[in-house]
Design an enzyme around this catalytic site. Structure first.
Site, short mmCIF file in Angstrom:
data_model
loop_
_atom_site.label_atom_id
_atom_site.label_comp_id
_atom_site.label_asym_id
_atom_site.label_seq_id
_atom_site.Cartn_x
_atom_site.Cartn_y
_atom_site.Cartn_z
N ASP A 261 -9.11 2.61 11.21
CA ASP A 261 -7.85 2.80 10.48
C ASP A 261 -7.81 1.78 9.34
O ASP A 261 -8.17 0.62 9.52
CB ASP A 261 -6.66 2.59 11.41
N ASN A 269 -0.67 3.55 -1.69
CA ASN A 269 0.05 4.80 -1.91
C ASN A 269 1.39 4.55 -2.57
O ASN A 269 1.79 5.25 -3.51
CB ASN A 269 0.27 5.52 -0.57
N HIS A 274 0.17 8.83 -4.34
CA HIS A 274 -0.75 9.45 -3.39
C HIS A 274 -2.04 9.93 -4.05
O HIS A 274 -3.08 10.00 -3.39
CB HIS A 274 -0.05 10.63 -2.71
N ASP A 304 -5.23 8.02 6.94
CA ASP A 304 -6.25 7.02 6.63
C ASP A 304 -7.03 6.65 7.88
O ASP A 304 -7.53 5.53 8.01
CB ASP A 304 -5.62 5.77 6.01
#
Length: 648
Positions: A261, A269, A274, A304
């Site tokens: 992760d 973001n 984005h 992610d």
């Protein structure tokens, strides 16, 4: 006909060959009987005149003619090779057949008329029968070569009619005229049959092309179903399928399942949008692939988060995970900015940690959670001790069980905008949960926890009542859209609660849209269709959300009562690419073919908006227009509707 010829005949009937070849193959089935008919009729006519006409007319000439027929019959019966199935060669052979048919027609007619000078009425009648039956039989055999059939009729019957007129016999002349009229009708029927054959062959070729296109589309859909549209890596579906396959053959074999992760990805973001975040994910995906050999399976699981499967022990898996984390930490140039994020990893070992796919995933997720909270940027192995220390789900579930939903739940709103005017036409209601114990909880975690503790219906009902209250505050014709989970769709009491709330509120249900995720529809199509029909009966509309992230059956989509398709935001960045624009336009055309409205999500830039307009999208959603906002902010913006609806 040989087996090879039989197979080729079946292939041409399926529209496999171009028209000249198909015509040649059909003709090939009819010409040998034609020559057989000529040979038999000629032999019989010679036999009936054997005692009346000279020997050269009853033996020599018919022998030569019959021999010619038998030779041509053998030529047409010989096996054909691949070179015979070329269009040019087929045309050449049919042209040759036309001229030879003319030669044979002249030769047989002259011979028959020569025999007609001998014998009595019966012999003269036999000649007339020979000419008529032979001509008409040949015409039928030459259905797929109408030019040759016409030449035979004109030549043979023309010579026969001229001969009858020259003899001065009114009876024979009448017979010749009668035969000619019958032949004309048969030629008309033959021409219609040939035209139908040409149309059929054309239709079969078009159908074959459409089938190839459908097969290509199906293959592409199957590939996309297991491929992440953004990074090109295998997706969650592929990851779990590969894991299940490995488990079926692994028994006690040691292998590891890992999760990665990204750290500090959300600020990227939030700061750059984005679109830039998606580009960063593409860069990281490429880096991960470069760090491992083909035996390691690497996939993007969503957002992610990445997953990997290592066919080796924990030491090898941890070393690979550390390489992944190091590669992720390297600064990345995205457009005009350089960003840096980190990565944390967790791994679970088979068979020590678990023996099934979901348990291995959960334990790897536990290890990842611990890494992000205590050893950020590193890899953590799952262990029995770790399982007792971290139970994020338990803490979340405990908070959900104690939650005062009416106080802790809220709704944020994001507009769906008309691309031509930049004015909102609807607002999507987004669930928010702020726990006094845990703080802000991600919507997907809130929904999963509510389902686990049995409060999903309460959560949905509370949020829906808030949405209906909001609808009452919005001026006509603005509408709202409300998201339903798979649990909501499958729970009859939840659906009944929604219907009761609509009735009780007295709102115009035509201003209400329910959004259903693609995976929800695929799970139980029949049940979903029944529930959607009930909701739609109120006047509400139905939208398919996140389209393109799963593997929908087109027939299922066609059967469901949908009004709108919302294309997943992962496709929006591809509007900047020619291939991406073609793909998205194809999806738009698919929606249009099903009479569905279409919204493209994730629009972040003016260029993407322009490309969306060019692609035919009249509706769009994304940060380019507005970020999710509170009720108060939304009402202020509605009141000031003359202003631009996207952020500066």
């Amino acid at each position: 006909m040989s087996d090879v010829n039989s197979i080729q005949s079946k292939m041409h009937r399926a529209g496999h060959y171009p028209l000249p070849v198909a015509q040649f193959l059909r003709l090939r089935e009819r010409v040998p009987p034609l020559y057989g008919l000529l040979s038999v009729n000629a032999a019989i006519l010679a036999y009936t005149h054997r005692a009346l006409a000279p020997g050269y007319l009853t033996l020599t000439i018919p022998a030569i003619l019959i021999a010619g027929c038998l030779i041509r019959m053998l030529v047409w019966l010989r096996p054909i090779g691949q070179h015979d199935l070329e269009a040019d060669r087929a045309r050449k052979r049919m042209r040759k057949a036309i001229w030879l048919s003319l030669v044979f027609a002249i030769a047989f007619t002259i011979w028959a008329l020569c025999l007609d000078r001998y014998g009595g009425p019966y012999e003269h009648g036999h000649v007339a029968v020979f000419v008529s039956v032979t001509v008409l039989g040949c015409v039928f055999c030459l259905t797929f070569l109408p030019t040759a059939a016409l030449l035979i009729c004109l030549t043979a019957l023309g010579m026969f009619l001229a001969y009858c007129v020259a003899t001065g016999s009114a009876t024979l002349t009448a017979i010749a005229i009668n035969i000619a009229l019958v032949a004309a009708v048969i030629l008309k029927i033959l021409r219609d049959t040939y035209d139908s054959f040409v149309e059929l062959e054309g239709a079969q070729r078009e159908l074959r092309v459409e089938r190839r296109q459908a097969q290509a589309l199906g293959d592409e859909n199957a590939r996309l179903a297991q491929t992440d549209a953004l990074t090109g890596l295998p997706n969650r579906r592929y990851f779990f399928a590969a894991l299940e396959t490995l488990l079926e053959s692994a028994e006690d074999q040691v292998f590891c399942v890992g999760l990665i992760d990204l750290d500090r990805f959300k600020p990227v973001n939030d700061t750059y949008g984005h679109a830039q975040g998606d580009r960063l994910l593409q860069v990281i995906g490429s880096r991960l692939v470069a760090q491992c050999d083909p035996s390691v399976t690497i996939a993007r699981l969503g957002g992610d988060e990445f997953g990997f499967i290592v066919p080796g022990g924990p030491d090898e898996a941890e070393a690979i995970a550390q390489k992944f984390c190091s590669a992720i930490r390297m600064p990345a140039r995205i457009g005009e900015v350089t960003v840096a994020v980190g990565g944390s990893a967790g791994i679970a070992i088979h068979p020590d940690s678990a023996r099934n796919a979901h348990s291995l995933y959960d334990r790897a997720d536990f290890a990842l959670y611990h890494a992000k909270n205590h050893r950020r940027g590193q890899c953590v192995r799952f262990s029995d001790q770790l399982e007792t220390l971290i139970r994020s789900e338990q803490a979340l579930d405990a908070a959900m069980q104690r939650a005062e939903l009416s106080r802790e739940l809220s709704v944020a709103y994001q507009p769906i905008v008309a691309t031509e005017s930049n004015q909102p036409v609807s607002f999507e209601c987004l669930a928010r949960w702020t726990s006094p114990v845990l703080g802000e909880v991600a919507p997907e975690m809130m929904i999963a926890s509510a389902e686990r503790v049995g409060r999903a219906r309460e959560v949905t009902a509370t949020l829906f009542d808030r949405a209906l209250d909001t609808l009452a505050l919005l001026p006509h014709p603005l509408s709202i859209s409300f998201n339903l989970s798979g649990h909501d769709i499958s729970d009859a009491e939840t659906v009944a609660t929604l219907l009761e709330s609509i009735s009780r509120s007295g709102c115009d249900a035509r201003r209400l849209m329910f959004e259903i995720t693609e995976t929800t529809l695929i799970a139980e199509v029949d049940k979903a269709r029944d529930v959607l029909d009930r909701l739609r009966a109120t006047g509400a509309r139905i939208a398919l959300d996140d389209f393109g992230t799963g593997y929908s059956s087109l027939s299922s989509l066609h059967q469901l009562p949908l009004d709108m398709v919302k294309i997943d935001r992962s496709f929006a960045p591809r509007l900047d690419e020619a291939v991406g624009r073609r793909l998205i336009s194809a999806i738009r055309n698919l929606a249009r073919a099903l009479s569905l409205e279409c919204v493209i999500e994730g629009i972040e830039t003016e260029d993407q908006l322009l490309s969306a307009r060019i692609a035919g999208f009249s509706l769009a959603q994304g940060f380019h227009f507005a970020r999710p906002m509170t009720l108060e902010e939304m009402l202020i913006r509605v009141e000031a509707s003359s202003k631009a609806w996207h952020l500066a």
